[in-house]
Scaffold this motif. Structure first.
Motif, short mmCIF file in Angstrom:
data_model
loop_
_atom_site.label_atom_id
_atom_site.label_comp_id
_atom_site.label_asym_id
_atom_site.label_seq_id
_atom_site.Cartn_x
_atom_site.Cartn_y
_atom_site.Cartn_z
N ILE A 127 0.84 -1.21 0.00
CA ILE A 127 0.00 0.00 0.00
C ILE A 127 0.87 1.25 0.00
CG2 ILE A 127 -1.97 -1.12 1.11
CD1 ILE A 127 -1.07 0.15 3.77
N ARG A 128 0.24 2.38 -0.31
CA ARG A 128 0.81 3.72 -0.15
C ARG A 128 2.13 3.92 -0.92
NH1 ARG A 128 -1.95 6.42 3.81
NH2 ARG A 128 -0.25 7.92 4.12
N PHE A 129 2.27 3.20 -2.03
CA PHE A 129 3.44 3.35 -2.91
C PHE A 129 4.74 2.96 -2.20
CE2 PHE A 129 5.91 5.60 -6.29
CZ PHE A 129 5.21 5.14 -7.38
N GLU A 372 -8.47 10.10 -17.72
CA GLU A 372 -8.60 11.29 -16.90
C GLU A 372 -9.97 11.25 -16.24
OE1 GLU A 372 -9.22 15.96 -17.65
OE2 GLU A 372 -7.27 15.22 -18.32
N ILE A 373 -9.96 11.32 -14.91
CA ILE A 373 -11.22 11.26 -14.15
C ILE A 373 -11.25 12.45 -13.21
CG2 ILE A 373 -12.65 9.88 -12.60
CD1 ILE A 373 -11.20 7.40 -13.60
N ARG A 374 -12.25 13.29 -13.38
CA ARG A 374 -12.39 14.50 -12.55
C ARG A 374 -11.11 15.34 -12.57
NH1 ARG A 374 -15.15 11.61 -7.22
NH2 ARG A 374 -16.82 10.54 -8.35
N GLY A 375 -10.53 15.40 -13.75
CA GLY A 375 -9.36 16.24 -13.93
C GLY A 375 -8.05 15.65 -13.47
N LEU A 376 -8.07 14.39 -12.99
CA LEU A 376 -6.85 13.76 -12.48
C LEU A 376 -6.48 12.56 -13.35
CD1 LEU A 376 -7.55 13.74 -8.63
CD2 LEU A 376 -5.93 15.21 -9.87
N PRO A 377 -5.18 12.32 -13.55
CA PRO A 377 -4.76 11.13 -14.29
C PRO A 377 -4.96 9.88 -13.45
CG PRO A 377 -2.84 12.30 -13.43
CD PRO A 377 -4.03 13.15 -13.09
N ARG A 378 -5.58 8.89 -14.04
CA ARG A 378 -5.82 7.63 -13.34
C ARG A 378 -5.66 6.48 -14.32
NH1 ARG A 378 -6.32 7.30 -7.82
NH2 ARG A 378 -7.62 5.47 -8.13
N PHE A 379 -5.24 5.34 -13.81
CA PHE A 379 -5.24 4.12 -14.61
C PHE A 379 -6.51 3.35 -14.29
CE2 PHE A 379 -0.84 5.36 -14.71
CZ PHE A 379 -0.47 5.07 -16.02
N ALA A 380 -6.98 2.58 -15.28
CA ALA A 380 -8.29 1.94 -15.15
C ALA A 380 -8.27 0.57 -15.78
CB ALA A 380 -9.36 2.81 -15.80
N VAL A 381 -9.24 -0.24 -15.40
CA VAL A 381 -9.54 -1.51 -16.05
C VAL A 381 -10.94 -1.40 -16.61
CG1 VAL A 381 -9.66 -4.00 -15.81
CG2 VAL A 381 -8.12 -2.70 -14.33
N ASN A 382 -11.06 -1.54 -17.93
CA ASN A 382 -12.36 -1.36 -18.60
C ASN A 382 -13.00 -0.03 -18.20
OD1 ASN A 382 -11.79 -3.83 -19.64
ND2 ASN A 382 -13.49 -4.91 -18.68
N VAL A 511 2.89 -2.90 -12.62
CA VAL A 511 3.55 -1.61 -12.80
C VAL A 511 3.06 -0.72 -11.66
CG1 VAL A 511 3.91 0.35 -14.34
CG2 VAL A 511 3.59 -1.95 -15.30
N LEU A 512 3.96 -0.30 -10.79
CA LEU A 512 3.55 0.24 -9.50
C LEU A 512 2.65 1.46 -9.63
CD1 LEU A 512 3.67 0.09 -6.44
CD2 LEU A 512 5.77 1.44 -6.52
N LYS A 513 3.00 2.40 -10.50
CA LYS A 513 2.16 3.60 -10.57
C LYS A 513 0.79 3.28 -11.16
CE LYS A 513 4.25 5.35 -14.89
NZ LYS A 513 5.07 6.46 -15.46
N GLN A 514 0.71 2.25 -12.03
CA GLN A 514 -0.59 1.86 -12.57
C GLN A 514 -1.45 1.21 -11.49
OE1 GLN A 514 1.47 1.08 -16.94
NE2 GLN A 514 -0.08 -0.36 -16.26
N TRP A 515 -0.84 0.36 -10.70
CA TRP A 515 -1.55 -0.25 -9.58
C TRP A 515 -1.98 0.83 -8.58
CZ3 TRP A 515 1.23 -3.90 -5.54
CH2 TRP A 515 0.29 -4.37 -4.62
N TYR A 516 -1.08 1.72 -8.23
CA TYR A 516 -1.38 2.75 -7.24
C TYR A 516 -2.51 3.66 -7.70
CZ TYR A 516 -0.66 6.76 -4.14
OH TYR A 516 -0.84 7.78 -3.24
#
Length: 563
Positions: A127-129, A372-382, A511-516
């Motif tokens: 957790i927490r990078f 991009e979700i609510r103006g923030l970069p995020r990684f997603a599944v589907n 990939v840690l940043k994608q998971w985080y």
């Protein structure tokens, strides 16, 4: 236990009645430590008993492991046991959806069994990078004496933990990844490659380098794991061939290799015979899809030292494949096949468990992507970015059927076109059903996926779009079983999993940043039938948090499907 000023792991062995298995006890004190920094820079790493990497967990099939973790960090902590399947016991999985974290200045004991497993694995903070700051270490699960190993006993075994490393404080990195003005794709790019937590030979920023002492004419087993956060790596040993024998608990057909691609979270065992002139030789790890030269910080260099050598390492580094040649990497991965005649954890040959005629119960087509979700970069599944809640899903599932925490099966099973959103992604896995996972990647990096609790039969790779006709290209005769699989840019990877392990299990990008930043989901495997083996009840030392914080544990809920 602290001895002469140093914390030591405590190993206490208790034989289990009627079994050759034993109980193994470790005591870990986890702290931020500047002395363990691998480089001559001002940086703290997460150390265990003042060690980086952490201590080896060395056990045998069916042993029960107890790890008492004392959290001396200034924030919550969890450990996960990468590749250890936690049979009937996702309570010990050590990820945010199954466990409450260990709070600062508190301790908690994990207890898990290496049930019906052998092989090479590792552990790390989940957790927490925090994984970016270290805290990782090796796990070996050895064969029981009654099960033959399909190669001659080596002179010795070495753990070779390779991985990318950044000197930026992990707390700064995780803060920056939440900044809408940061280019997430190019941020948190690694700066160095470490070998067993040490810098490279010949690099003036390295405090030390790793060296393995060997004897001419002998053979050695190297257990290689990519413990990094971003980069797939190619490994090679100057003037020596590697004989591939195992990957993540599966014995493979034995193939000689002059280099080996090891993707994030993956482990391999190779046998190396010391058949060269007594001298020192380079062990090199270089990144895929990245340009480097011999003096680059992104070249990890260790030394293979013959015991009577007086000749230091010399000459150019051994060359590897073109790092941008994805087809080479894919072809090598396809050549890694299951050894159908070898036993492993049980006397049965591995080929007793085949997928040549299985009937699929369900299919998940999962696309990892940057959104991009609510103006923030995020990684997603589907197009769903996982949102971590305060109450672990496993707690909510057991005590209140998930009510107020998550909605089961609201997650899309296919990579549909939709607006990206946050979600608490939990899907039903059919107990004792064969599930097909098609993992897709439209990004320009090599992605890797890991599923806790299960081995995955790696049946196929492909470019472009996957269609049902792609199944005609699958290898269903001798696909290797592993816990972590790579997905190449613009391509797909297909795996089969037999969901015979009840529990709440995490499927994620390594990939840690994608998971985080949200590329994960949970698979709930449940069967109301009283006959199949059920998951164990919560441990007596269960931690409570979220909606159950500071409250007595409620009685377990009765599933509507069991009424």
């Amino acid at each position: 236990m602290r001895i002469n000023g140093y914390y030591c792991s405590v190993f206490l062995f208790t034989f289990i009645a009627g079994s050759s298995a034993i109980e193994v006890y470790h005591e870990w004190h986890v702290s931020l430590d500047t002395k363990s920094s691998p480089l001559n820079v001002n940086q703290s790493v997460i150390a265990i008993n003042e060690m980086f990497p952490g201590p080896l967990i060395n056990v045998t099939t069916n042993d029960v492991v107890h790890v008492n973790v004392f959290n001396n960090l200034d924030e919550p902590l969890l450990f996960t046991w990468h590749g250890i399947q936690q049979r009937l016991n996702s309570w010990q999985d050590g990820v945010s959806g199954t466990n409450c974290p260990i709070l600062p200045n508190h301790n908690w004991t994990y207890s898990f069994q290496t049930k019906d497993q052998i092989g090479t694995f590792f552990y790390y903070p989940s957790i927490r990078f925090q994984k970016a700051a270290g805290g990782f270490g090796p796990i070996r699960v050895n064969n029981r004496q009654v099960i033959a190993v399909p190669f001659d006993k080596p002179e010795a075994e070495f753990d070779l933990l390779i991985g990318d490393w950044s000197t930026e404080d992990y707390k700064i990195s995780r803060l920056m990844l939440q900044n809408k003005d940061v280019d997430v794709e190019s941020y948190a790019v690694p700066e160095f490659i470490l070998t067993n937590g040490k810098g490279s030979y010949g690099n003036n920023l390295s405090k030390s380098f790793e060296s393995f002492t060997v004897t001419q004419g002998k053979s050695y087993r190297f257990r290689i794991t990519n413990v990094g956060n971003a980069l797939s790596l190619n490994v090679r040993i100057q003037n020596h061939m590697m004989l591939l024998v195992e990957t993540e608990g599966s014995y493979t057909n034995q193939i000689p290799l002059d280099s080996l691609d090891v993707h994030l979270g993956q482990s391999y065992s190779v046998i190396v015979t010391m058949n060269q002139t007594e001298a020192d030789y380079y062990i090199v790890a270089t990144p895929k899809l990245t340009t480097t030269n011999d003096s680059s910080n992104l070249v990890g260099i260790a030394v293979l030292h013959y015991s009577n050598s007086t000749i230091p390492v010399t000459g150019p580094l051994p060359t590897g494949p073109d790092p941008f040649d994805v087809q080479f990497s894919r072809n090598q991965a396809k050549s890694v096949r299951w050894n159908l005649t070898a036993g492993a954890a049980r006397p049965n040959p591995q080929g007793s468990f085949n997928v040549s005629n299985v009937t699929l119960s369900q299919t998940f087509i999962l696309l990892g992507s940057l959104q991009e979700i609510r103006g923030l970069p995020r990684f997603a599944v589907n197009n769903v970015s996982y949102y971590t809640v305060d109450t672990p899903l496993k707690l909510a599932d057991y005590f209140v059927n998930g009510t107020g925490v998550y909605q089961l099966d609201a997650f899309p099973h296919d990579s549909v076109n939709a607006n990206a959103s946050y979600g608490i992604s939990v899907v039903s896995g059919i107990h004792k059903g064969w599930t097909e996972f098609v993992l897709k990647n439209n990004m320009n990096v090599i992605d890797t996926w890991h599923l806790d609790g299960f081995g995955l039969f790696l049946v196929g790779f492909g470019d472009g779009d996957w269609t049902p006709a792609s199944r005609d290209t699958y290898n269903i005769f001798d696909p290797v079983v592993r816990s972590t699989v790579q997905v190449y840019p613009g391509g797909w990877t297909a795996v089969y999993g037999f969901l015979d392990n009840p529990g709440m299990w995490n499927l994620r990008s390594q990939v840690l940043k994608q998971w985080y930043l949200g590329q994960e989901l949970y698979i709930r495997v449940f069967d109301a039938d009283p006959d199949p083996a059920k998951e164990r009840p919560p441990p007596e030392n269960i931690l409570l948090c979220g909606m159950f914080d500071e409250a007595p544990a409620p009685a377990p809920a009765i599933s509507p499907t069991s009424l």
